[in-house]
Design an enzyme around this catalytic site. Structure first.
Site, PDB file in Angstrom:
ATOM      1  N   GLY A  41      91.345  66.569  35.143  1.00 51.22           N
ATOM      2  CA  GLY A  41      90.251  66.046  34.844  1.00 51.22           C
ATOM      3  C   GLY A  41      88.678  67.107  35.459  1.00 51.22           C
ATOM      4  O   GLY A  41      88.826  67.570  35.847  1.00 51.22           O
TER       5      GLY A  41
ATOM      6  N   HIS B 151      92.603  55.172  51.186  1.00 50.38           N
ATOM      7  CA  HIS B 151      90.963  54.861  49.902  1.00 50.38           C
ATOM      8  C   HIS B 151      89.860  55.535  50.406  1.00 50.38           C
ATOM      9  O   HIS B 151      89.519  54.943  50.139  1.00 50.38           O
ATOM     10  CB  HIS B 151      91.483  53.239  49.252  1.00 50.38           C
ATOM     11  CG  HIS B 151      90.994  53.663  48.056  1.00 50.38           C
ATOM     12  ND1 HIS B 151      91.439  53.079  47.201  1.00 50.38           N
ATOM     13  CD2 HIS B 151      90.069  55.084  47.297  1.00 50.38           C
ATOM     14  CE1 HIS B 151      90.916  53.592  45.231  1.00 50.38           C
ATOM     15  NE2 HIS B 151      90.703  54.110  45.700  1.00 50.38           N
TER      16      HIS B 151
ATOM     17  N   ARG C 256      98.289  64.494  28.726  1.00 54.62           N
ATOM     18  CA  ARG C 256      98.727  64.293  27.601  1.00 54.62           C
ATOM     19  C   ARG C 256      98.696  65.809  26.774  1.00 54.62           C
ATOM     20  O   ARG C 256      99.701  65.221  25.667  1.00 54.62           O
ATOM     21  CB  ARG C 256      98.274  63.123  26.877  1.00 54.62           C
ATOM     22  CG  ARG C 256      99.141  61.375  28.044  1.00 54.62           C
ATOM     23  CD  ARG C 256      98.004  60.719  27.271  1.00 54.62           C
ATOM     24  NE  ARG C 256      96.339  61.087  27.699  1.00 54.62           N
ATOM     25  CZ  ARG C 256      95.509  60.133  27.877  1.00 54.62           C
ATOM     26  NH1 ARG C 256      95.873  58.776  27.525  1.00 54.62           N
ATOM     27  NH2 ARG C 256      94.049  60.174  28.369  1.00 54.62           N
TER      28      ARG C 256
ATOM     29  N   ILE D  93      87.790  65.246  38.245  1.00 54.63           N
ATOM     30  CA  ILE D  93      88.707  66.202  39.907  1.00 54.63           C
ATOM     31  C   ILE D  93      89.407  66.609  39.562  1.00 54.63           C
ATOM     32  O   ILE D  93      89.413  67.621  41.193  1.00 54.63           O
ATOM     33  CB  ILE D  93      88.704  64.689  40.489  1.00 54.63           C
ATOM     34  CG1 ILE D  93      87.994  63.418  40.354  1.00 54.63           C
ATOM     35  CG2 ILE D  93      89.729  64.280  41.849  1.00 54.63           C
ATOM     36  CD1 ILE D  93      88.368  62.085  40.941  1.00 54.63           C
TER      37      ILE D  93
ATOM     38  N   ARG E 207      95.483  56.045  41.630  1.00 59.15           N
ATOM     39  CA  ARG E 207      96.234  54.865  41.777  1.00 59.15           C
ATOM     40  C   ARG E 207      96.858  54.965  42.370  1.00 59.15           C
ATOM     41  O   ARG E 207      98.093  55.440  42.509  1.00 59.15           O
ATOM     42  CB  ARG E 207      95.417  54.249  40.522  1.00 59.15           C
ATOM     43  CG  ARG E 207      94.028  54.036  40.134  1.00 59.15           C
ATOM     44  CD  ARG E 207      93.634  52.758  40.991  1.00 59.15           C
ATOM     45  NE  ARG E 207      92.442  52.403  40.122  1.00 59.15           N
ATOM     46  CZ  ARG E 207      91.368  53.042  40.793  1.00 59.15           C
ATOM     47  NH1 ARG E 207      91.193  54.148  41.773  1.00 59.15           N
ATOM     48  NH2 ARG E 207      89.872  53.005  40.498  1.00 59.15           N
TER      49      ARG E 207
ATOM     50  N   GLU F 276      97.029  48.236  47.946  1.00 55.44           N
ATOM     51  CA  GLU F 276      96.279  48.839  49.005  1.00 55.44           C
ATOM     52  C   GLU F 276      95.750  47.118  49.268  1.00 55.44           C
ATOM     53  O   GLU F 276      95.095  46.446  48.366  1.00 55.44           O
ATOM     54  CB  GLU F 276      96.003  49.698  49.173  1.00 55.44           C
ATOM     55  CG  GLU F 276      95.659  49.462  47.956  1.00 55.44           C
ATOM     56  CD  GLU F 276      93.454  51.170  47.511  1.00 55.44           C
ATOM     57  OE1 GLU F 276      95.022  51.679  47.105  1.00 55.44           O
ATOM     58  OE2 GLU F 276      93.264  51.148  47.530  1.00 55.44           O
TER      59      GLU F 276
HETATM   60  O1  A2R Z   1      95.908  63.441  29.348  1.00 52.33           O
HETATM   61  P1  A2R Z   1      94.794  63.921  29.059  1.00 52.33           P
HETATM   62  O2  A2R Z   1      94.912  65.109  28.193  1.00 52.33           O
HETATM   63  O3  A2R Z   1      93.753  63.258  28.464  1.00 52.33           O
HETATM   64  O4  A2R Z   1      94.026  64.244  30.669  1.00 52.33           O
HETATM   65  C1  A2R Z   1      93.497  63.473  31.368  1.00 52.33           C
HETATM   66  C2  A2R Z   1      94.680  62.465  32.191  1.00 52.33           C
HETATM   67  N1  A2R Z   1      95.533  61.576  31.987  1.00 52.33           N
HETATM   68  C3  A2R Z   1      96.910  61.238  31.804  1.00 52.33           C
HETATM   69  N2  A2R Z   1      97.630  62.414  32.071  1.00 52.33           N
HETATM   70  C4  A2R Z   1      98.757  62.019  32.134  1.00 52.33           C
HETATM   71  N3  A2R Z   1      99.649  61.339  31.331  1.00 52.33           N
HETATM   72  C5  A2R Z   1      98.825  60.575  31.164  1.00 52.33           C
HETATM   73  N4  A2R Z   1      98.703  58.838  30.172  1.00 52.33           N
HETATM   74  C6  A2R Z   1      97.381  60.212  30.833  1.00 52.33           C
HETATM   75  N5  A2R Z   1      95.702  59.773  30.972  1.00 52.33           N
HETATM   76  C7  A2R Z   1      95.174  60.266  31.199  1.00 52.33           C
HETATM   77  O5  A2R Z   1      93.716  62.222  33.313  1.00 52.33           O
HETATM   78  C8  A2R Z   1      92.554  64.391  32.357  1.00 52.33           C
HETATM   79  O6  A2R Z   1      93.178  65.103  32.570  1.00 52.33           O
HETATM   80  C9  A2R Z   1      93.042  63.201  33.232  1.00 52.33           C
HETATM   81  C10 A2R Z   1      91.481  62.297  33.878  1.00 52.33           C
HETATM   82  O7  A2R Z   1      90.679  63.018  33.783  1.00 52.33           O
HETATM   83  P2  A2R Z   1      89.401  62.316  34.205  1.00 52.33           P
HETATM   84  O8  A2R Z   1      89.103  61.202  32.937  1.00 52.33           O
HETATM   85  O9  A2R Z   1      88.436  63.574  34.279  1.00 52.33           O
HETATM   86  O10 A2R Z   1      88.860  60.969  35.711  1.00 52.33           O
HETATM   87  P3  A2R Z   1      88.607  61.591  36.846  1.00 52.33           P
HETATM   88  O11 A2R Z   1      86.696  62.137  36.610  1.00 52.33           O
HETATM   89  O12 A2R Z   1      89.218  63.457  37.164  1.00 52.33           O
HETATM   90  O13 A2R Z   1      89.240  60.551  37.604  1.00 52.33           O
HETATM   91  C11 A2R Z   1      90.457  60.520  37.160  1.00 52.33           C
HETATM   92  C12 A2R Z   1      91.107  59.711  38.264  1.00 52.33           C
HETATM   93  C13 A2R Z   1      89.890  58.069  38.023  1.00 52.33           C
HETATM   94  O14 A2R Z   1      90.025  57.435  37.428  1.00 52.33           O
HETATM   95  C14 A2R Z   1      90.942  57.544  39.389  1.00 52.33           C
HETATM   96  O15 A2R Z   1      91.636  56.348  38.864  1.00 52.33           O
HETATM   97  C15 A2R Z   1      91.333  58.275  40.773  1.00 52.33           C
HETATM   98  O16 A2R Z   1      90.864  59.471  39.545  1.00 52.33           O
HETATM   99  O17 A2R Z   1      89.690  58.504  41.389  1.00 52.33           O
END
Ligand code: A2R
Length: 310
Positions: A150, A276, A172, A152, A229, A258
């Site tokens: 995503g 963190h 996904r 990050i 997380r 944590e």
């Molecule tokens: O699954 P996709 O293709 O929608 O990709 C998203 C991925 N993602 C998952 N991958 C595998 N299994 C899952 N169940 C799943 N759910 C989501 O995580 C996407 O590539 C990525 C999240 O990216 P962004 O929404 O752009 O979030 P960002 O800003 O990169 O932050 C990610 C996380 C936050 O939610 C905090 O927990 C942490 O990093 O700081």
């Protein structure tokens, strides 16, 4: 002035800006939370953080609530369905923290690979005069598997390429226009990489996604890095495998419970720990706070929010 319920304390830049436009009610300071919510039941605005979030119970106690502005990108501690059902807007702070988190990812990997923390201790223990420090691994030429390409994840990929690493990813869905090989199976990816970096949201659908099988596939020469997380990894399985040598190493910025954590990790030299700190730089925290404020002010002015989640 409009009433604003604040769930946890925020930095002075946020308090100063919000204080000019809102009457701030400090939830974390209230001895009796039920009484506090009864007294603030007219509030239409709420500010929280990724750790404290906001439950459906709090939303129920604040029936006029219109917006929850979250300090952080992860909103898994906010009951998003409850917010949606009640027509409450939710905002977060994406993008502004991606550089800082990606930087720490590379820092943790370097720390583990070049054993920077352990080597520092080696000097402080006065051991250098008795012989040099053992040879270490190297990032260049190794393969990194990003779980969650995503915002990050992409910043991590860019930095990993600068370090001459090979980048692959799992999510996904395949992102057709990204240049990196995609793995539909997390376990298959883990088997093929040296580094597995988890940077996906928390919540029920991702809990323990990095399970014993994935960690075993990563193997004795592999290492897991977690900046998403704590809930993403089966922590107990990870500790077992680190102890038995079936998993090579771990560098962790987040933990299941944590700030509490299994003290077993403290004694392991193949583990790097960080409290963190992903987004915890002066610059990024200022920008996150600014976005929390701007989302609330936009809503107060009857404008669309800047970074909506719901
Ligand atoms: O699954 P996709 O293709 O929608 O990709 C998203 C991925 N993602 C998952 N991958 C595998 N299994 C899952 N169940 C799943 N759910 C989501 O995580 C996407 O590539 C990525 C999240 O990216 P962004 O929404 O752009 O979030 P960002 O800003 O990169 O932050 C990610 C996380 C936050 O939610 C905090 O927990 C942490 O990093 O700081």
């Amino acid at each position: 002035m409009d009433d604003l319920v604040m769930i946890g304390p925020m930095q002075s830049s946020v308090m100063d800006s919000l204080g000019k436009k809102f009457e701030i009610h400090r939830y974390w300071e209230a001895g009796n939370k039920v009484d506090f919510l009864a007294q603030t039941s007219n509030a239409r605005f709420l500010a929280t953080n990724g750790h404290d979030g906001c439950s459906a119970k709090i939303m129920d106690a604040l029936p006029k609530l219109e917006i929850i502005s979250c300090y952080g990108v992860g909103t898994d501690s906010i009951d998003l369905q409850a917010a949606k059902d009640r027509g409450i807007r939710v905002t977060n702070t994406p993008e502004v923290l991606s550089d800082a988190v990606a930087e720490l990812a590379l820092g943790l990997m370097l720390g583990l690979c070049r054993r920077i923390v352990d080597a520092d201790q080696f000097i402080r223990d006065g051991k250098w005069t008795s012989g040099g420090y053992p040879l270490t691994g190297e990032l260049a030429g190794s393969k990194i598997g990003i779980l969650g390409l995503g915002r990050i994840g992409k910043e991590i990929a860019t930095r990993a390429q600068a370090f001459k690493m090979q980048v692959v990813y799992h999510g996904r869905t395949e992102q057709r226009f990204e240049p990196f090989p995609y793995y539909a199976s997390l376990e298959d990816m883990a088997r093929d990489v040296d580094w597995l970096v988890a940077v996906i949201p928390g919540g029920a659908s991702t809990t323990k996604l990095v399970d014993r099988n994935v960690l075993k596939a990563l193997g004795p020469k592999g290492a897991v890095i977690n900046l998403g997380r704590g809930s993403l990894i089966d922590e107990a399985a990870m500790i077992d495998l680190l102890k038995s040598g079936e998993l090579g190493g771990a560098a962790l910025d987040v933990f299941e419970e944590e700030p509490k954590m299994p003290e077993d990790l403290w004694a392991m030299s193949n583990v790097v720990l960080s409290p963190h700190q992903g987004s915890a730089t002066e610059k990024t925290r200022w920008a996150m706070g600014d976005l929390v404020v701007r989302n609330l002010l936009a809503h107060q002015d009857g404008m669309p929010t800047i970074t909506p989640v719901v």
